[in-house]
Design a protein around this motif. Structure first.
Motif, PDB file in Angstrom:
ATOM      1  N   ARG A  19       0.812  -1.215   0.000  1.00 42.79           N
ATOM      2  CA  ARG A  19       0.000   0.000   0.000  1.00 42.79           C
ATOM      3  C   ARG A  19       0.853   1.276   0.000  1.00 42.79           C
ATOM      4  NH1 ARG A  19      -5.111   1.436   0.478  1.00 42.79           N
ATOM      5  NH2 ARG A  19      -5.610   3.471   1.387  1.00 42.79           N
ATOM      6  N   ARG A  20       1.891   1.295   0.823  1.00 42.69           N
ATOM      7  CA  ARG A  20       2.718   2.509   0.890  1.00 42.69           C
ATOM      8  C   ARG A  20       3.452   2.745  -0.419  1.00 42.69           C
ATOM      9  NH1 ARG A  20       6.378   4.003   6.022  1.00 42.69           N
ATOM     10  NH2 ARG A  20       4.233   4.178   6.800  1.00 42.69           N
ATOM     11  N   ARG A  23       0.993   4.094  -2.895  1.00 43.12           N
ATOM     12  CA  ARG A  23       0.683   5.492  -2.596  1.00 43.12           C
ATOM     13  C   ARG A  23       1.797   6.407  -3.109  1.00 43.12           C
ATOM     14  NH1 ARG A  23      -2.202   8.798   1.090  1.00 43.12           N
ATOM     15  NH2 ARG A  23      -0.969  10.573   1.839  1.00 43.12           N
ATOM     16  N   HIS A  61      -6.939   5.083  -2.752  1.00 41.40           N
ATOM     17  CA  HIS A  61      -5.936   5.789  -1.948  1.00 41.40           C
ATOM     18  C   HIS A  61      -6.300   7.248  -1.705  1.00 41.40           C
ATOM     19  CE1 HIS A  61      -2.783   2.604  -2.048  1.00 41.40           C
ATOM     20  NE2 HIS A  61      -3.440   2.233  -3.129  1.00 41.40           N
TER      21      HIS A  61
END
Length: 219
Positions: A19-20, A23, A61
């Motif tokens: 996820r990071r 993003r 996001h």
């Protein structure tokens, strides 16, 4: 690794990312689009395409274009503040501090990603959330500079802040002019010229007395 580099590294379609990392990839793509097109002309479709993802992934996001823009603005305001604070802490020689701080602004505007345009040249400054962030980082940078001035000169808080706002403002305006004009003056020489101008003024304020004598550090 910069946001732009993260985007390039993660751009292939169909790749599942943590996820990071995703993003960061989306922020890098958004930076490219916003810098090139401005906020109003940019579309979420453009950003998703640039990142190599579907719009639903982008919306997972960031709920909207403004939220994406603000996240990117927060990132680059923090980068500027860190650069200024790092420059101020890099030496105890006051003239070198002035030079390092001014160079921090030049380095910031020279970054190939063009993120400074989101901070200093945004086409969304009528949006309160954007204006608040831009004003806040300018104030925080000035406060960091002001603290050093107050500690070393004994000027009042208000006087130190006035000088700090002037130094920060001159640095970013001249750095932006230097870049946009395509000046033939190398960055180090441009910083040196501006430092000479600023130092002739700031050095006129006496340093704090030390054991009955004025410290000569930085003079």
């Amino acid at each position: 690794m910069s946001a732009i580099e993260q985007t390039e590294a993660a751009r292939p379609r169909g790749t599942r990312l943590p996820r990071r990392a995703r993003r960061n990839q989306l922020l890098g793509a958004a930076q490219e689009v916003f810098v090139a097109q401005g906020y109003h002309s940019a579309a979420m479709d453009d950003i998703a395409e640039r990142a190599g993802v579907s719009k639903p992934v982008l919306y997972q996001h960031f709920p909207g274009k403004l939220e994406l823009y603000l996240a990117l603005l927060d990132q680059h305001c923090e980068s500027l503040l860190l650069a200024v604070r790092t420059a101020l802490a890099s030496t105890t020689d006051n003239k070198l501090r002035v030079a390092a701080t001014m160079d921090a602004y030049f380095a910031y505007v020279e970054d190939e990603g063009g993120a400074f345009r989101l901070v200093f040249e945004s086409d969304l400054t009528n949006e309160p959330a954007v204006r608040e962030r831009v004003d806040r980082v300018s104030l925080q940078c000035a406060e960091a500079i002001s603290q050093v001035i107050a500690e070393d000169t004994g000027l009042s808080e208000d006087e130190s802040m006035l000088l700090a706002v002037g130094l920060g403002g001159v640095s970013q305006v001249v750095a932006r002019y230097w870049l946009s004009s395509g000046s033939s003056i190398p960055r180090d020489k441009a910083v040196g010229l501006l430092t000479s101008l600023a130092w002739r003024g700031i050095a006129g304020f006496p340093l704090h007395p030390v054991d009955g004598q004025l410290s000569a550090e930085g003079h």
